[in-house]
Design a protein around this motif. Structure first.
Motif, PDB file in Angstrom:
ATOM      1  N   THR A   3       0.850  -1.193   0.000  1.00  0.00           N
ATOM      2  CA  THR A   3       0.000   0.000   0.000  1.00  0.00           C
ATOM      3  C   THR A   3       0.883   1.239   0.000  1.00  0.00           C
ATOM      4  O   THR A   3       2.047   1.196   0.412  1.00  0.00           O
ATOM      5  CB  THR A   3      -0.914   0.019   1.236  1.00  0.00           C
ATOM      6  N   TYR A   4       0.334   2.345  -0.469  1.00  0.00           N
ATOM      7  CA  TYR A   4       1.105   3.578  -0.574  1.00  0.00           C
ATOM      8  C   TYR A   4       1.452   4.123   0.812  1.00  0.00           C
ATOM      9  O   TYR A   4       0.616   4.150   1.714  1.00  0.00           O
ATOM     10  CB  TYR A   4       0.310   4.624  -1.350  1.00  0.00           C
ATOM     11  N   CYS A   5       2.694   4.528   0.964  1.00  0.00           N
ATOM     12  CA  CYS A   5       3.178   5.063   2.234  1.00  0.00           C
ATOM     13  C   CYS A   5       3.862   6.399   1.949  1.00  0.00           C
ATOM     14  O   CYS A   5       4.952   6.447   1.369  1.00  0.00           O
ATOM     15  CB  CYS A   5       4.137   4.087   2.902  1.00  0.00           C
ATOM     16  N   ALA A   6       3.195   7.493   2.304  1.00  0.00           N
ATOM     17  CA  ALA A   6       3.729   8.823   2.015  1.00  0.00           C
ATOM     18  C   ALA A   6       4.918   9.143   2.906  1.00  0.00           C
ATOM     19  O   ALA A   6       4.990   8.718   4.063  1.00  0.00           O
ATOM     20  CB  ALA A   6       2.638   9.873   2.212  1.00  0.00           C
ATOM     21  N   ALA A   7       5.895   9.874   2.338  1.00  0.00           N
ATOM     22  CA  ALA A   7       7.070  10.274   3.105  1.00  0.00           C
ATOM     23  C   ALA A   7       6.661  11.282   4.172  1.00  0.00           C
ATOM     24  O   ALA A   7       5.943  12.239   3.881  1.00  0.00           O
ATOM     25  CB  ALA A   7       8.124  10.871   2.184  1.00  0.00           C
ATOM     26  N   PRO A   8       7.075  11.096   5.418  1.00  0.00           N
ATOM     27  CA  PRO A   8       6.689  12.032   6.483  1.00  0.00           C
ATOM     28  C   PRO A   8       7.428  13.355   6.356  1.00  0.00           C
ATOM     29  O   PRO A   8       8.513  13.436   5.770  1.00  0.00           O
ATOM     30  CB  PRO A   8       7.080  11.287   7.760  1.00  0.00           C
ATOM     31  N   SER A   9       6.843  14.384   6.915  1.00  0.00           N
ATOM     32  CA  SER A   9       7.480  15.696   6.908  1.00  0.00           C
ATOM     33  C   SER A   9       8.615  15.735   7.924  1.00  0.00           C
ATOM     34  O   SER A   9       8.753  14.852   8.778  1.00  0.00           O
ATOM     35  CB  SER A   9       6.445  16.773   7.240  1.00  0.00           C
ATOM     36  N   PHE A  41       5.218  -5.491   8.037  1.00  0.00           N
ATOM     37  CA  PHE A  41       5.220  -4.052   7.790  1.00  0.00           C
ATOM     38  C   PHE A  41       6.502  -3.591   7.106  1.00  0.00           C
ATOM     39  O   PHE A  41       6.744  -2.389   7.007  1.00  0.00           O
ATOM     40  CB  PHE A  41       5.019  -3.288   9.107  1.00  0.00           C
ATOM     41  N   LEU A  42       7.317  -4.523   6.650  1.00  0.00           N
ATOM     42  CA  LEU A  42       8.517  -4.159   5.901  1.00  0.00           C
ATOM     43  C   LEU A  42       8.146  -3.894   4.441  1.00  0.00           C
ATOM     44  O   LEU A  42       7.029  -4.150   3.993  1.00  0.00           O
ATOM     45  CB  LEU A  42       9.555  -5.276   6.000  1.00  0.00           C
ATOM     46  N   GLY A  43       9.115  -3.380   3.681  1.00  0.00           N
ATOM     47  CA  GLY A  43       8.859  -3.066   2.291  1.00  0.00           C
ATOM     48  C   GLY A  43       9.098  -4.253   1.383  1.00  0.00           C
ATOM     49  O   GLY A  43       9.951  -5.104   1.656  1.00  0.00           O
ATOM     50  N   HIS A  44       8.360  -4.306   0.284  1.00  0.00           N
ATOM     51  CA  HIS A  44       8.537  -5.355  -0.721  1.00  0.00           C
ATOM     52  C   HIS A  44       8.936  -4.773  -2.069  1.00  0.00           C
ATOM     53  O   HIS A  44       9.276  -5.513  -2.991  1.00  0.00           O
ATOM     54  CB  HIS A  44       7.256  -6.174  -0.837  1.00  0.00           C
ATOM     55  N   HIS A  45       8.900  -3.457  -2.161  1.00  0.00           N
ATOM     56  CA  HIS A  45       9.459  -2.743  -3.306  1.00  0.00           C
ATOM     57  C   HIS A  45       9.699  -1.315  -2.864  1.00  0.00           C
ATOM     58  O   HIS A  45       9.142  -0.841  -1.859  1.00  0.00           O
ATOM     59  CB  HIS A  45       8.527  -2.798  -4.523  1.00  0.00           C
ATOM     60  N   PHE A 101      14.000   8.647  24.752  1.00  0.00           N
ATOM     61  CA  PHE A 101      13.662   8.362  26.145  1.00  0.00           C
ATOM     62  C   PHE A 101      13.192   6.918  26.323  1.00  0.00           C
ATOM     63  O   PHE A 101      13.632   6.224  27.222  1.00  0.00           O
ATOM     64  CB  PHE A 101      12.567   9.337  26.620  1.00  0.00           C
ATOM     65  N   HIS A 102      12.294   6.485  25.476  1.00  0.00           N
ATOM     66  CA  HIS A 102      11.768   5.119  25.602  1.00  0.00           C
ATOM     67  C   HIS A 102      11.254   4.687  24.230  1.00  0.00           C
ATOM     68  O   HIS A 102      10.273   5.224  23.726  1.00  0.00           O
ATOM     69  CB  HIS A 102      10.639   5.082  26.632  1.00  0.00           C
ATOM     70  N   ARG A 103      11.916   3.737  23.616  1.00  0.00           N
ATOM     71  CA  ARG A 103      11.557   3.337  22.257  1.00  0.00           C
ATOM     72  C   ARG A 103      10.191   2.655  22.232  1.00  0.00           C
ATOM     73  O   ARG A 103       9.924   1.762  23.029  1.00  0.00           O
ATOM     74  CB  ARG A 103      12.598   2.381  21.689  1.00  0.00           C
ATOM     75  N   PRO A 104       9.324   3.050  21.330  1.00  0.00           N
ATOM     76  CA  PRO A 104       8.011   2.395  21.228  1.00  0.00           C
ATOM     77  C   PRO A 104       8.136   0.983  20.665  1.00  0.00           C
ATOM     78  O   PRO A 104       9.020   0.686  19.861  1.00  0.00           O
ATOM     79  CB  PRO A 104       7.240   3.306  20.267  1.00  0.00           C
ATOM     80  N   CYS A 105       7.253   0.123  21.105  1.00  0.00           N
ATOM     81  CA  CYS A 105       7.255  -1.284  20.666  1.00  0.00           C
ATOM     82  C   CYS A 105       6.526  -1.397  19.327  1.00  0.00           C
ATOM     83  O   CYS A 105       5.337  -1.072  19.215  1.00  0.00           O
ATOM     84  CB  CYS A 105       6.569  -2.154  21.722  1.00  0.00           C
ATOM     85  N   ASN A 106       7.263  -1.866  18.320  1.00  0.00           N
ATOM     86  CA  ASN A 106       6.664  -2.016  16.987  1.00  0.00           C
ATOM     87  C   ASN A 106       5.540  -3.049  16.986  1.00  0.00           C
ATOM     88  O   ASN A 106       4.519  -2.881  16.330  1.00  0.00           O
ATOM     89  CB  ASN A 106       7.734  -2.430  15.976  1.00  0.00           C
ATOM     90  N   ASN A 107       5.758  -4.143  17.723  1.00  0.00           N
ATOM     91  CA  ASN A 107       4.738  -5.197  17.759  1.00  0.00           C
ATOM     92  C   ASN A 107       3.413  -4.657  18.270  1.00  0.00           C
ATOM     93  O   ASN A 107       2.349  -4.879  17.693  1.00  0.00           O
ATOM     94  CB  ASN A 107       5.188  -6.333  18.686  1.00  0.00           C
ATOM     95  N   PHE A 108       3.472  -3.926  19.354  1.00  0.00           N
ATOM     96  CA  PHE A 108       2.253  -3.453  20.007  1.00  0.00           C
ATOM     97  C   PHE A 108       1.541  -2.393  19.171  1.00  0.00           C
ATOM     98  O   PHE A 108       0.321  -2.421  19.002  1.00  0.00           O
ATOM     99  CB  PHE A 108       2.597  -2.896  21.395  1.00  0.00           C
ATOM    100  N   HIS A 109       2.302  -1.437  18.628  1.00  0.00           N
ATOM    101  CA  HIS A 109       1.693  -0.301  17.956  1.00  0.00           C
ATOM    102  C   HIS A 109       1.296  -0.589  16.511  1.00  0.00           C
ATOM    103  O   HIS A 109       0.428   0.090  15.970  1.00  0.00           O
ATOM    104  CB  HIS A 109       2.639   0.901  17.994  1.00  0.00           C
ATOM    105  N   LEU A 110       1.930  -1.573  15.876  1.00  0.00           N
ATOM    106  CA  LEU A 110       1.608  -1.867  14.476  1.00  0.00           C
ATOM    107  C   LEU A 110       0.840  -3.170  14.321  1.00  0.00           C
ATOM    108  O   LEU A 110      -0.155  -3.227  13.603  1.00  0.00           O
ATOM    109  CB  LEU A 110       2.889  -1.913  13.636  1.00  0.00           C
ATOM    110  N   SER A 117       3.347   9.892  14.683  1.00  0.00           N
ATOM    111  CA  SER A 117       4.516   9.061  14.988  1.00  0.00           C
ATOM    112  C   SER A 117       4.323   7.649  14.447  1.00  0.00           C
ATOM    113  O   SER A 117       5.280   7.021  13.976  1.00  0.00           O
ATOM    114  CB  SER A 117       4.747   9.028  16.497  1.00  0.00           C
ATOM    115  N   ARG A 118       3.107   7.164  14.484  1.00  0.00           N
ATOM    116  CA  ARG A 118       2.855   5.820  13.965  1.00  0.00           C
ATOM    117  C   ARG A 118       3.089   5.772  12.456  1.00  0.00           C
ATOM    118  O   ARG A 118       3.647   4.798  11.931  1.00  0.00           O
ATOM    119  CB  ARG A 118       1.412   5.407  14.283  1.00  0.00           C
ATOM    120  N   SER A 119       2.681   6.810  11.737  1.00  0.00           N
ATOM    121  CA  SER A 119       2.906   6.833  10.291  1.00  0.00           C
ATOM    122  C   SER A 119       4.402   6.921   9.973  1.00  0.00           C
ATOM    123  O   SER A 119       4.862   6.332   8.986  1.00  0.00           O
ATOM    124  CB  SER A 119       2.167   8.025   9.665  1.00  0.00           C
TER     125      SER A 119
END
Length: 500
Positions: free
Chosen positions: A356-362, A429-433, A375-384, A404-406
């Motif tokens: 799916t399309y993923c726009a570049a963040p500002s 959630f990794l890239g395939h292209h 300060f405290h790294r967010p957990c990818n498993n939990f948030h995604l 931040s999630r985007s």
């Protein structure tokens, strides 16, 4: 003197007269009371009758007004329904011809559906599209020039040639045309003056929810079919028609170059540089405002060579790997997972997974995200993925804002999945292209050359898998290479191998 018997007789007779007189009085009072009640009820009924009569007359006037100026509405998603190639190439004349052909085609369908009433109905057409993005897309195939909004002459003349025809530029915001079409449909679907609606948005499954409540309403709605048609629209039990003289019957990416040298698209012609006329970079981006009056050279990037070379293989490679832009990915990639297919993965005709399309963040979004991991790294498993199976997870499960999630999703997409294009994990959630703007596949990009020229046309949707072990191991390798200070390749935490 009267005898006692006569006196008693007169007294008795007088009592009888008094009693009869009192009874007569009571009867008269009762009659007057009932008359008053009857008169009151009469006045109430008369008032109700007058109100009902006035309401009926008002309804008749309204009905007579609605019977005047009957029309049919044609709603078209111009981003998905492409006009015929020869019409677009004809420019302003093509717009006039397209309007006339559409008018005639709709009128013909109306005669089959409404009979003699069709002659009384006017045809109102509303086309919504991103004119700037559509111009860029058509320019890549040589249908229009590479000036900014090069489709405008076609659009303007299509609008002006018929009184009730409007080609509306919905802007470049995502789903802007969708919102317009939805609201126009809701406005007119129950309008008595609107006798029928022709809906041309069947390339997008997102309109299914809009039409499902009107399933089987054949007297109100007709679906128009073009190059791309989701077969789920067949389940709505609505008539389906085509306008073969107006819209393309094959999808745009399948169009081939012409055999005639005079008709070969400009992209395939190599033009050497000219010292006297520099190349117009605005033209190559599709935003030149001067058109044919521009003093700079109007050629595409694939046409320009810094030096003339006889090495045809290098020319072929340069054309094959012409960089793709964010606008290209935004126009060709699905924005979200198809709601009709549920947890399914889109693939192209060769079976390669399409992201799916993923726009570049500002820059502000990146800064906001990078402040938190310090300060405290967010957990990818939990948030995604929505859950974390680690009992004593050392990473942050606190609520994460959408911005931040985007950014987190974008960062993950910059790292290739170990399973590659065959990955079918719904939680990967990794890239395939690659989706980077104008990336040529060189370092520091981690994707291979094929990931930069992948066919992004969706052929079908396949069932997703809950977990793929090969994808999981690849994520772990990728996360170990990431650096927290690198905003392009930073992961929130190294335990991301459980995301697959």
């Amino acid at each position: 003197m009267l005898a006692d018997a006569d006196i008693h007789a007169l007294e008795s007779h007088l009592g009888t007269v008094v009693r009869e007189n009192q009874q007569h009085h009571d009867n008269l009072q009762n009659l007057l009371q009932k008359f008053q009640e009857l008169l009151k009820n009469y006045n109430s009924l008369k008032s109700d009758y007058e109100e009902e009569k006035e309401g009926r007359e008002r309804y008749k006037r309204l009905a007579r007004g609605q019977e005047r100026n009957p029309f049919v509405l044609v709603l078209i998603d111009g981003d998905g329904y492409m006009f015929k190639e020869h019409l677009i190439k004809a420019g302003s004349d093509g717009g006039i011809t397209a309007a006339r052909l559409m008018q005639d085609s709709i009128r013909e369908i109306l005669h089959d559906r409404l009979g003699h009433q069709a002659d009384q109905c006017r045809i109102m057409v509303r086309i919504y599209a991103n004119v700037l993005g559509l111009s860029k897309t058509l320019a890549r195939y040589g249908f229009v020039g590479h000036e900014a909004r090069s489709l405008s002459p076609f659009v303007a003349n299509l609008t002006s040639s018929q009184d009730l025809f409007d080609f509306v530029d919905a802007g470049d915001k995502k789903e802007a045309a969708d919102y317009k079409i939805r609201e126009m449909f809701r406005l007119f679907v129950d309008n008595n003056q609107c006798k029928h609606i022709f809906f041309a948005g069947c390339h997008d499954a997102g309109y299914l929810n809009l039409l499902i409540p009107y399933s089987g309403r054949t007297e109100r709605i007709t679906l128009l079919k073009a190059a791309s048609f989701y077969h789920q629209y067949n389940t709505l039990n609505l008539p389906i028609r085509e306008l073969p003289q107006v819209f393309m019957s094959t999808e745009l990416p399948g169009i081939h170059t012409r055999d005639s040298p005079s008709q070969v698209p400009i992209q395939s012609q190599i033009i050497p540089p000219s010292p006297s006329r520099p190349v117009c970079r605005h033209y190559q981006k599709g935003i030149c405002r001067y058109g044919n009056t521009c003093v700079k050279l109007h050629i595409q990037p694939s046409q320009y060579l810094s030096k003339v070379s006889d090495d045809t293989s290098s020319i072929s490679d340069r054309e094959t790997l012409s960089p793709r832009t964010h606008d290209y990915y935004a126009a060709n990639l699905p924005t979200t997972t198809n709601p009709f297919y549920g947890d399914s993965i889109p693939i192209n005709k060769t079976g390669d997974r399409i992201d799916t399309y993923c726009a570049a963040p500002s820059a502000e979004a990146r800064e906001l995200y990078n402040r938190r991991p310090r300060f405290h790294r967010p957990c990818n498993n939990f948030h995604l993925a929505g859950q974390c199976d680690l009992l004593n997870c050392e990473y942050d499960h606190a609520p994460l804002d959408d911005t931040s999630r985007s950014v987190m999703i974008y960062i993950l997409r910059q790292n290739p999945c170990g399973a590659g294009l065959s990955c079918r994990s719904i939680k990967c959630f990794l890239g395939h292209h690659c989706q980077k703007d104008r990336c040529r596949g060189t370092k520091p990009c981690k994707f291979n050359r094929h990931a930069h020229s992948l066919d992004l046309q969706i052929a079908t949707w396949v069932p997703a898998l809950e977990k793929e072990d090969n994808a999981a191991s690849s994520v772990s390798d990728a996360s170990e290479e990431a650096s927290p200070s690198d905003s392009d390749n930073t992961f929130g935490n190294p335990n991301i191998d459980t995301l697959s």
